[in-house]
Design an enzyme around this catalytic site. Sequence first.
Site, PDB file in Angstrom:
ATOM      1  N   THR A   1      47.274  63.544   8.054  1.00 49.75           N
ATOM      2  CA  THR A   1      47.191  64.626   9.022  1.00 49.75           C
ATOM      3  C   THR A   1      47.543  65.872   8.442  1.00 49.75           C
ATOM      4  O   THR A   1      48.529  65.945   7.964  1.00 49.75           O
ATOM      5  CB  THR A   1      48.005  64.289  10.244  1.00 49.75           C
ATOM      6  OG1 THR A   1      47.521  63.050  10.881  1.00 49.75           O
ATOM      7  CG2 THR A   1      47.514  65.259  11.381  1.00 49.75           C
TER       8      THR A   1
ATOM      9  N   GLU B   1      47.468  57.370  16.146  1.00 50.48           N
ATOM     10  CA  GLU B   1      46.425  56.209  15.730  1.00 50.48           C
ATOM     11  C   GLU B   1      45.215  56.327  16.467  1.00 50.48           C
ATOM     12  O   GLU B   1      44.419  55.212  16.837  1.00 50.48           O
ATOM     13  CB  GLU B   1      46.799  55.041  15.806  1.00 50.48           C
ATOM     14  CG  GLU B   1      48.163  54.728  15.125  1.00 50.48           C
ATOM     15  CD  GLU B   1      48.004  54.565  13.718  1.00 50.48           C
ATOM     16  OE1 GLU B   1      46.618  54.170  13.098  1.00 50.48           O
ATOM     17  OE2 GLU B   1      48.755  54.882  12.621  1.00 50.48           O
TER      18      GLU B   1
END
Lengths: 658, 658
Positions: B138, B421
């Site tokens: 990320t 997730e």
Amino acid sequence: SVNPDLAMERQTASFNVEKLTALLDGGVEQTRIRRAVVAAIESDPVFSRENQYFQTQNERYEAAVRKAVHLQKKMHEMGWTENGPEYKYIYRALSGDVAFLLHRVFMRSISVLGSDKQVAKWIPPATQHQLIGSYSQTELGHGTYLQGLETTAVFDVATQEFILNTPKISAMKWWPGDLGRSATHTVVFAQLYIHGKCYGIHPFIVQVRSLQDHSLCPGIIAGDIGPKMNFEHIDNGYLMLKNVRIPRDNMLSKFCEVRPDGTYVRQGSQKINYFTMTTLRISLLSDEVMTPLMKACTIAIRYSAVRRQSKLKPGEQEAKILDYQTQQEKLLPQLAAAYAFHFINNYLQELFDKGYREIQRKNFDMLPELHALSSGFKAVITHHSTAAVEICLRACGGHGYSLLSGLPSLYTKILASCIYEGENTILLLQTARFLIKCFMAASAGQPVPPSVTYLAAVKPGKCPAKNKLDFLSPDIYTEAYQHVAVRLISSTATKLQDLIQSGVKKYDAWNQCTVQLVQAAKAHCHYIAVKNFAETVERLETKAGIQRIMKLLCDLFALHGIFSNTGAFLHDGYISAAQMDMVTASYLDLLAVIRKDAVPLVDAFDFTDKSLNSALGSYDGQVYQRLYEWAQKSPTNKMSPAYERYLKPLLHNTLSKL
Amino acid sequence: SVNPDLAMERQTASFNVEKLTALLDGGVEQTRIRRAVVAAIESDPVFSRENQYFQTQNERYEAAVRKAVHLQKKMHEMGWTENGPEYKYIYRALSGDVAFLLHRVFMRSISVLGSDKQVAKWIPPATQHQLIGSYSQTELGHGTYLQGLETTAVFDVATQEFILNTPKISAMKWWPGDLGRSATHTVVFAQLYIHGKCYGIHPFIVQVRSLQDHSLCPGIIAGDIGPKMNFEHIDNGYLMLKNVRIPRDNMLSKFCEVRPDGTYVRQGSQKINYFTMTTLRISLLSDEVMTPLMKACTIAIRYSAVRRQSKLKPGEQEAKILDYQTQQEKLLPQLAAAYAFHFINNYLQELFDKGYREIQRKNFDMLPELHALSSGFKAVITHHSTAAVEICLRACGGHGYSLLSGLPSLYTKILASCIYEGENTILLLQTARFLIKCFMAASAGQPVPPSVTYLAAVKPGKCPAKNKLDFLSPDIYTEAYQHVAVRLISSTATKLQDLIQSGVKKYDAWNQCTVQLVQAAKAHCHYIAVKNFAETVERLETKAGIQRIMKLLCDLFALHGIFSNTGAFLHDGYISAAQMDMVTASYLDLLAVIRKDAVPLVDAFDFTDKSLNSALGSYDGQVYQRLYEWAQKSPTNKMSPAYERYLKPLLHNTLSKL
């Protein structure tokens, strides 16, 4: 420099933002005063909240006390007084991050419940902060049900004193603000006993800490209740009383007095006191509920206009997340609700002002209605706003989860509003009791208060809408809300009656209907909120695009409520399945239309960057830069002893061999 | 001594609690092993969480590192291994309060994505903690849409190195766990460039800190991202790369390799890799979602059995709040959901085990279905469980708001599961895409995967229930859920087709349907969860009252879903208004029945007091005593400098004269 993605949103505003701000404030002069207060507060470094997200509970408390003390000085400097026009903006400008809030409640309860003599004795030193007061009502084992409080105050005729005691642990006072560490005095609510007879709950002024060195007074056990989900800056406290003696004069005695011989005397009507408590529920909405909701909308919508993720169209750059229908469906209904609640709050304030005038004329007729409205709307608005802030937080993904977004603290704070000043379920059931009573009266042809006259005019009928545009007509949707409210109230009243007639005890029957009674009370409030929004829009001036955009928000608020609760409208076929599909179509169309003005609509709330205290919500939309710079200042970026103690021996394999 | 109000609840259990615990654990032997692990962990003071609610983020981090290091020792002492039967209980026993969780992800990604040579090089030192790994995917500006990642890795043929860079601030890695302060290495995902051509996202092993003194390596800027809503014990970090050179061998190259001359080679199928990622979504449910939900139910239900407030019957003592219908309606559906989710999780685990066996045989047919199920259920279960924990918190009133209740931290932690997730809305849209595809295929008579064959068998029809008892028949309600799922999927498919046929671009049409697509995906998962619960109940042994109580919970889960979403069932008249009133009646009846077993049903989750870490939820129900004793230990009960600095001068009126 403003993020170009955000600047673009502002260029195409369909209305005049400054005019909308003035409308929200109640006039340009109010906007001017508010901005002056905000500027004065925010330019003073003592009031800074910049480090707030990094501070421990102890540091937050200390800062809040410092701010409270400094505020006295500031008000003097600025010429602000408690009766001046600036006063109501101070708390908002401080974002509530200040101590001694209960000191005001302490003073008000003396003013309202105390005799003239008591007011004269206590109010001047309290005003000058020669003492710091708190308000001790809630106990470990007792909240909602005041009659259940267990603290005792026994009158001792011999010494002309009350002897206060905490007979068991569940009777310990728990939660009073400012009591944990600051307060020197508090108003204690206790069961009054005279000659062994209990006279119920009464208020007593008790000193808890020395005015010299702040040590606890004899017989007093007090402290801080520890960590909470928010309100770290407030020292919510506990208090145990062990044979604490206070003079007879310390029982607040405007309404009830104990004479020296132990004679108990009631005097006057307490109704104005109840009215004051009721008013409190409404007055908290603006600062504690609507402001956080408006801030959350501002943060989430500005962020959604600069955050780009995934592609809507192949080959183009990643899209603003605000362009996704699902994101619009999360955020725009919350924005519409913020406006709806603002207008219903104005309506309630006016109604309560009127109620106050009537009560001063000894006319108490409005009291039941005001109580029902304040209970219901306190519950409905705090519930919806809490859910809305959570939606805003989640709509910002991972960055919303960072404290630096400002959203977690808005959420954890607004959540408490569902619990304090009356737990929401209990409040809704009080509203429901009023509604059932009024419904019975209306059915029997008796007169009922203005807000429930609609219960008398039950028309079965069907929704007359023929196409999706019809659902943008306030008459159509207001009527639908009214229909549902009547249906839920009347069907629950019927169930209640049927149960009682079938031999179920009244209290059991009531309990068996409570889930549905809560639904009925919510439907009533929702109807009134929609109706009030529609009527407010009617009255707005048509210039500057304000009425148009407010009409759209009103439509969205109403249709979102139907879309999220289709069953209530479909149940008896008032709205048909085909019509419900029209509602859905109109609702989804509205999202795309309002999306164009989403940023200007939050700009109109006119929050400064400092008041938002958010890396995601700043006016310039420089989100990533701000997150990075702010995170670097976190105490977690200082050296940790964990390295030398644990990591180094692990990595160097010098831990005692496994 | 157990609070008598709680003891009484246990005496009347209609089933054998120990047998239900064994059922939940998957057998008595599993229960035994789990309890042994819990006992070993909880008797070790290093793993204590007693002070957790008082600690700062820095203290939490330090404790988590200490625990992680100590755990290595403990495992050795106890003879626990990563492949042993005890392993899966350790994390639960620690309540996840331990560092280096990303170290395992680091190792797994090397095992899955690395060549044999890379596995041989990195896994042994990682296993021995000679390095600590993280996983850096990320970025500040990029989460969901991996293709949008901006970090670059340019291959330099001359030196046989990759040069890694963070070209702009939005490309900074943000959020990776263990990276902020602990990690020495990390797997960085970056856009691979060779000879100026971009080959997309690839994984690279990068050292970030010195193995000698833990200082940042040249070209590395890294630190902690600061305070979050929870996960204070984890050092989520940021990472900027400035011309960081790594050897060619550091690109994980099981599936893609860069040859020395810059030739790019793809090899093998990555499908097993995608499968691993998909599995992760399911594997997190148990520890990160279901356990917190079960804990919250345990705390709120035990508290509701000892908290007394107001009177149900005049003249009696105050009632347990669990006896109020509104309280039952808050808590018992959450309890039913906890069981429903437990059983659907078992179902998914089995399905994934089967999928894994098929994939090893190079049969990838199940992948789309598994992906759709894991996405949908991750979203639905995390969403429902988060809402459920919040309901539990609010149902405990003020005491639920205290951190000492344990509920705030359960809530703030489970909330994150809706975001990490895979953000829930995105996941539901992936499930929806699968459903639309399958619906089209089924309509065209083509075969579809087992979980969606019901889409082929669309029957219009009406619900055949004749009275409220009929709604306690699993066939009746399962059929109703199926009907709604089919209706929502088919009507959205029709809308989508209509839009496209009317000339709207495919991607615009998709976006205009997403709100409804999300509803359809939820309906599909809800149907499968209900069906699975009903089928599980069928298979249970009838002894010891287990099947009876599970059947009741299954009914409650199903009817609660209808009651809370009546519109979906009423829309096309599948359930009539009269039938809906029967649903409501049966649903409210069930609350009163299940209430009798509420405490035994949470006892069966078998949490120790230490693992609950809650003043409200302990097995003995001594709530007030525990709150008082615990609060006294709070750091807010130490002397504050605020007194000398601010309060004393204020009270003594020695502040510089106003």
